[in-house]
Each structure stands twice: as C-alpha cells, then as structure tokens.
Design a protein around this motif. Structure first.
Motif, PDB file in Angstrom:
ATOM      1  N   LYS A   1      34.906  32.458  35.317  1.00 57.19           N
ATOM      2  CA  LYS A   1      35.678  31.574  36.215  1.00 57.19           C
ATOM      3  C   LYS A   1      35.068  31.512  37.612  1.00 57.19           C
ATOM      4  CE  LYS A   1      39.839  33.168  37.395  1.00 57.19           C
ATOM      5  NZ  LYS A   1      41.307  33.367  37.417  1.00 57.19           N
TER       6      LYS A   1
ATOM      7  N   GLY B   1      41.284  46.676  36.222  1.00 61.30           N
ATOM      8  CA  GLY B   1      42.367  46.058  36.983  1.00 61.30           C
ATOM      9  C   GLY B   1      41.903  45.826  38.416  1.00 61.30           C
ATOM     10  N   THR B   2      42.728  45.094  39.181  1.00 63.93           N
ATOM     11  CA  THR B   2      42.280  44.696  40.516  1.00 63.93           C
ATOM     12  C   THR B   2      42.088  45.907  41.445  1.00 63.93           C
ATOM     13  OG1 THR B   2      44.615  44.207  40.976  1.00 63.93           O
ATOM     14  CG2 THR B   2      43.216  42.339  40.406  1.00 63.93           C
TER      15      THR B   2
ATOM     16  N   LEU C   1      32.713  42.453  41.964  1.00 67.22           N
ATOM     17  CA  LEU C   1      33.272  43.398  40.991  1.00 67.22           C
ATOM     18  C   LEU C   1      33.446  42.641  39.677  1.00 67.22           C
ATOM     19  CD1 LEU C   1      35.903  44.968  43.399  1.00 67.22           C
ATOM     20  CD2 LEU C   1      33.618  45.835  42.825  1.00 67.22           C
ATOM     21  N   THR C   2      32.604  42.943  38.711  1.00 64.25           N
ATOM     22  CA  THR C   2      32.518  42.098  37.520  1.00 64.25           C
ATOM     23  C   THR C   2      32.802  42.901  36.247  1.00 64.25           C
ATOM     24  OG1 THR C   2      30.175  42.487  37.054  1.00 64.25           O
ATOM     25  CG2 THR C   2      30.679  40.830  38.724  1.00 64.25           C
TER      26      THR C   2
ATOM     27  N   ALA D   1      39.228  48.378  40.119  1.00 64.71           N
ATOM     28  CA  ALA D   1      37.869  47.871  40.370  1.00 64.71           C
ATOM     29  C   ALA D   1      37.455  48.174  41.813  1.00 64.71           C
ATOM     30  CB  ALA D   1      37.817  46.364  40.095  1.00 64.71           C
TER      31      ALA D   1
ATOM     32  N   GLU E   1      32.170  46.844  35.578  1.00 65.97           N
ATOM     33  CA  GLU E   1      33.060  47.787  34.897  1.00 65.97           C
ATOM     34  C   GLU E   1      32.769  47.742  33.411  1.00 65.97           C
ATOM     35  OE1 GLU E   1      36.950  46.108  36.181  1.00 65.97           O
ATOM     36  OE2 GLU E   1      35.681  45.730  37.904  1.00 65.97           O
TER      37      GLU E   1
ATOM     38  N   ALA F   1      47.972  35.446  48.989  1.00 61.84           N
ATOM     39  CA  ALA F   1      46.880  34.468  48.905  1.00 61.84           C
ATOM     40  C   ALA F   1      45.605  35.089  48.336  1.00 61.84           C
ATOM     41  CB  ALA F   1      46.615  33.880  50.282  1.00 61.84           C
TER      42      ALA F   1
ATOM     43  N   TYR G   1      52.566  33.332  41.174  1.00 60.63           N
ATOM     44  CA  TYR G   1      51.900  34.153  42.189  1.00 60.63           C
ATOM     45  C   TYR G   1      52.691  35.429  42.481  1.00 60.63           C
ATOM     46  CZ  TYR G   1      49.870  29.496  42.868  1.00 60.63           C
ATOM     47  OH  TYR G   1      49.273  28.286  42.669  1.00 60.63           O
ATOM     48  N   GLY G   2      52.261  36.141  43.526  1.00 65.29           N
ATOM     49  CA  GLY G   2      52.986  37.324  43.987  1.00 65.29           C
ATOM     50  C   GLY G   2      53.787  36.958  45.230  1.00 65.29           C
TER      51      GLY G   2
ATOM     52  N   PHE H   1      42.960  51.862  34.667  1.00 61.40           N
ATOM     53  CA  PHE H   1      43.394  50.492  34.928  1.00 61.40           C
ATOM     54  C   PHE H   1      44.559  50.520  35.914  1.00 61.40           C
ATOM     55  CE2 PHE H   1      45.784  46.656  34.229  1.00 61.40           C
ATOM     56  CZ  PHE H   1      44.806  45.688  34.058  1.00 61.40           C
TER      57      PHE H   1
HETATM   58  N1  GDD Z   1      36.669  43.369  38.505  1.00 62.09           N
HETATM   59  C1  GDD Z   1      37.832  42.976  37.998  1.00 62.09           C
HETATM   60  N2  GDD Z   1      38.437  43.766  37.061  1.00 62.09           N
HETATM   61  N3  GDD Z   1      38.372  41.791  38.408  1.00 62.09           N
HETATM   62  C2  GDD Z   1      39.553  41.424  37.869  1.00 62.09           C
HETATM   63  C3  GDD Z   1      40.234  42.187  36.906  1.00 62.09           C
HETATM   64  C4  GDD Z   1      39.630  43.426  36.481  1.00 62.09           C
HETATM   65  O1  GDD Z   1      40.142  44.168  35.629  1.00 62.09           O
HETATM   66  N4  GDD Z   1      41.375  41.522  36.581  1.00 62.09           N
HETATM   67  C5  GDD Z   1      41.415  40.399  37.313  1.00 62.09           C
HETATM   68  N5  GDD Z   1      40.306  40.319  38.102  1.00 62.09           N
HETATM   69  C6  GDD Z   1      39.982  39.266  39.079  1.00 62.09           C
HETATM   70  C7  GDD Z   1      39.977  37.858  38.507  1.00 62.09           C
HETATM   71  O2  GDD Z   1      38.668  37.508  38.064  1.00 62.09           O
HETATM   72  C8  GDD Z   1      40.415  37.014  39.704  1.00 62.09           C
HETATM   73  O3  GDD Z   1      39.313  36.646  40.526  1.00 62.09           O
HETATM   74  C9  GDD Z   1      41.300  37.957  40.509  1.00 62.09           C
HETATM   75  O4  GDD Z   1      41.026  39.285  40.034  1.00 62.09           O
HETATM   76  C10 GDD Z   1      42.798  37.659  40.355  1.00 62.09           C
HETATM   77  O5  GDD Z   1      43.114  37.586  38.969  1.00 62.09           O
HETATM   78  P1  GDD Z   1      43.881  36.345  38.350  1.00 62.09           P
HETATM   79  O6  GDD Z   1      43.979  36.584  36.885  1.00 62.09           O
HETATM   80  O7  GDD Z   1      43.310  35.064  38.813  1.00 62.09           O
HETATM   81  O8  GDD Z   1      45.336  36.580  38.963  1.00 62.09           O
HETATM   82  P2  GDD Z   1      46.463  35.494  39.284  1.00 62.09           P
HETATM   83  O9  GDD Z   1      45.906  34.268  39.863  1.00 62.09           O
HETATM   84  O10 GDD Z   1      47.335  35.341  38.078  1.00 62.09           O
HETATM   85  O11 GDD Z   1      47.334  36.284  40.402  1.00 62.09           O
HETATM   86  C11 GDD Z   1      46.688  36.890  41.506  1.00 62.09           C
HETATM   87  O12 GDD Z   1      46.290  35.926  42.458  1.00 62.09           O
HETATM   88  C12 GDD Z   1      47.362  35.193  43.092  1.00 62.09           C
HETATM   89  C13 GDD Z   1      46.759  34.254  44.114  1.00 62.09           C
HETATM   90  O13 GDD Z   1      45.858  33.400  43.546  1.00 62.09           O
HETATM   91  C14 GDD Z   1      47.667  37.916  42.133  1.00 62.09           C
HETATM   92  O14 GDD Z   1      46.922  38.650  43.075  1.00 62.09           O
HETATM   93  C15 GDD Z   1      48.840  37.206  42.794  1.00 62.09           C
HETATM   94  O15 GDD Z   1      49.640  38.158  43.485  1.00 62.09           O
HETATM   95  C16 GDD Z   1      48.342  36.159  43.789  1.00 62.09           C
HETATM   96  O16 GDD Z   1      49.438  35.442  44.357  1.00 62.09           O
END
Ligand code: GDD
Ligand code: MG
Length: 331
Positions: A23, A85-86, A52-53, A89, A80, A169, A141-142, A187
């Motif tokens: 993405k 997880g966010t 972080l990939t 990572a 990884e 954001a 979102y959060g 995770f």
């Molecule tokens: N390295 C790594 N490892 N990156 C990860 C992982 C992981 O395990 N899981 C997710 N990511 C990355 C995704 O590639 C993306 O760039 C980012 O973390 C957020 O993941 P999304 O899957 O896009 O989350 P979302 O859009 O449903 O929700 C998040 O973003 C919203 C804003 O756009 C949350 O942070 C929400 O709280 C926030 O509002």
C-alpha cells in the motif's frame, strides 16, 4: 530528529492492487505514496528515516535507494519477520532512537505543519503528542477526546457508533521512553494497547489538532480521492507527468476534460480523458476510450472504446475493448 514510518500492513482494503505492491508504495499521481511523506518530512528537516516493513518488504530497498539519490536523505529499511503491530514495530528500533521521534502511519497524505506539532509537543512537555484531524464519522479511525488543555482523555479505536470528532491522524511525536512499556518482539498496537496503558498511568499525552489537508489512502474510494484532491489543487503533492488544466481537443479528436494528469503514454484517436483522471507512464489508451474520475497505473492497457468511471486499473493490467467499468478495481 529521526522518524519511523509504519509500512508493514497488508493493505487488505486495497486488494487486489496490493497483491503485488505494498500500500505504501502504490503510485499517487505516478509517484510512490511514501515519496509524498518523505518529502514532507524533509521539508521540516527530518532527513533520517526508517521504513518499518513486513509484507512485500523486498520492494522497499530499491525505493529507499531511489529516494536517497533523489532527495539526499538517510532512509533505512527495517523488516519484521513476523508482524509486530504498530507499537511493536517502533519498539524494535528503540536502540537507534536518540530523543524526540516522529512516527507516521505510512498511508496518510497530509500537508500537516510538522514544525508546529513538534513545537506544541515541547511546549506541553508531552511524552506523546498525537496529531488529530476533525472528521464527521470517526468509525474507521481512532477517536481521541481531549480536555480543555488538549490533554488526551481516552483513545477509542474504531468506535462502533457514528460520531463526529477529532481522530488520530496517524502522526505521533514521542519520547522513546514510552516504548519501554512495549514487550520486545511481541505484537503490540499503539491504538489498542500502548495508548490506553499510558493513559491509565496518567502519562502526559496531548492532542495537536491540525486543520491541514489530511486523507488516509487505504480504501479504493479514498485512494481515488487523493488523486482528485491533488489534481484539483486541494492537496499539495509533487506529481510525475503534466497536469492539464485547460479543456483541449486534438486534431485526432482526442478530448481532454480538465484536470487530467498526462504522462508518456500513447492515446488512440477520439479518446476522452477526464475530468479527474490520472494516466500512468507507458500505459496505452485505446481509440475512443472514455476515462473519467479514474486512475490508470503504469503499463496498463485500456482497450478501444472502453468506458471507465471512478475506477482504478493496476500496473500492467488490461481492460478489454468495449468494457464498461464503474467503481471497479482491476489488477
Ligand atoms: N511495520 C508494521 N508492522 N506496520 C504496520 C503493522 C505491523 O504489524 N500493522 C499496520 N502497519 C502499518 C500500515 O501499513 C499502515 O501504514 C499503518 O500501520 C496503519 O495501519 P492501517 O491498517 O492503515 O490502520 P487504519 O487506517 O485502520 O487505522 C490507523 O490509522 C488511522 C488514521 O489513518 C489507526 O492508527 C487509527 O487510530 C487512525 O485514526
Ligand atoms: Mg490506514
């Protein structure tokens, strides 16, 4: 100051476009998405970043090399072997961090004033500053309620009720010490684990409300919207190709309905391009085809007389002559 960019997600909501391209590297106006973020960071003097990939990690090394050459920045790739997880990572790079750090979700297109967010973080003496943006529907979102001093009161990831408010954001300014909460190699999520746990301990977490342009590109509708916003001038981003903003009809009957992003791609006679359409380099648009509110990636082939509305055609994909697509994603 260093930054970490979260780019390891599966991009499931953008399948099948993300079957072969992560993405964060999907083209936005013919440039890999992350280039827009890295340019934003560089504009605020953040020139040392780590991606972080995980998923399709091998695609990031050539991209990083390109960016280092193009922008003269430090850009590393960390991978990884299982999704962390966010927060996990980010925790995995703790040893590299040296003070206040910027963390970005790798799918957010924004004109955020990062300098102002960093100043706010320092002025508040925050452990974490979460950049917030107002939305009408917080469900994807959060949701982040604040008190009168902008201190975060709760972090409610993906609320089930339709509610308007300030949402996360996907940009954090943080002090590395907060990561000591995160168990190594496990995770852990900022959203469901680290933020709630820090809030329980009354850590100083603040919300910086930004009214700058903001969009998460993670669904087909929003991915298209990012293009519409750049082409219509609502969002600022560098593009690859030429944005045509005047109506034009060529001698072979091809018509441009602005705005349209054109690149080196042959277009057959009598085609109609636009409005709000982006054409990728090396694609081919057949005679008499009509493309509106659509995004065509590099090398795609649009057959003669095909009609596309609100559709995305992935790299090297082919649309049959005469096909009619509305809201389609082809890869
Ligand atoms: N390295 C790594 N490892 N990156 C990860 C992982 C992981 O395990 N899981 C997710 N990511 C990355 C995704 O590639 C993306 O760039 C980012 O973390 C957020 O993941 P999304 O899957 O896009 O989350 P979302 O859009 O449903 O929700 C998040 O973003 C919203 C804003 O756009 C949350 O942070 C929400 O709280 C926030 O509002
Ligand atoms: Mg997202």
């Amino acid at each position: 100051m260093k930054s970490l960019i979260l780019a390891g997600g599966l991009g499931t909501r953008l399948r099948p476009l993300t079957d072969r391209i992560p993405k964060s590297l999907l083209p936005i106006c013919n440039r890999p998405f992350l280039e827009h973020q890295i340019r934003l960071l560089a504009a605020y003097g953040v020139t040392d970043s780590t991606l972080l990939t995980g998923y399709l990690a091998e695609d990031f090394a050539p991209f990083a090399q390109q960016m280092r050459a193009l922008l003269g920045i430090e850009l590393r790739v960390s991978t990884e072997h299982k999704p962390l997880g966010t927060a996990g990572a980010v925790r995995s790079r703790l040893d590299d961090l040296d003070g206040t750090t910027v963390v970005l979700n790798g799918d957010v297109l924004t004109d955020l004033d990062l300098g102002e967010a960093i100043d706010f973080h320092r002025a508040k003496g925050a452990a974490v500053t979460i950049v917030l943006t107002p939305v009408d529907d917080a469900r994807p979102y959060g949701l982040v309620p604040l008190d009168a001093s902008n201190r975060v009161e709760a972090f409610l990831e993906k609320p089930s009720e339709l509610v308007a408010g300030n949402i996360n954001a996907g940009t954090y300014v943080l002090e590395p010490e907060v990561l000591s909460e995160v168990p190594p190699d496990e995770f852990w999520q900022f959203e469901q684990q680290l933020f709630p746990s820090l809030l329980e301990k009354h850590a100083p977490i603040f919300g910086f409300i930004s009214d700058s342009y903001w969009l998460d590109i993670g669904t087909p509708e929003r991915y298209l919207q990012a293009h519409f916003d750049i082409l219509s001038g609502r969002a600022r981003a560098s593009v690859d190709g030429t944005v045509v903003s005047d109506a034009q009809t060529m001698t072979d009957g091809t018509t441009i309905v602005p705005p349209v992003l054109l690149s080196h791609a042959p277009v057959g006679p009598g085609a109609t391009l636009g409005p709000l359409t982006s054409i990728g380099p090396g694609s081919h648009i057949g005679a008499g085809a009509r493309l509106e509110r659509s995004v065509i990636h590099a090398g795609a082939d649009i057959g003669e007389g095909a009609v596309l509305r609100g559709s995305i055609v992935g790299r090297d994909a082919r649309v049959e002559p005469g096909a009619e697509l509305d809201g389609a994603v082809v890869a």
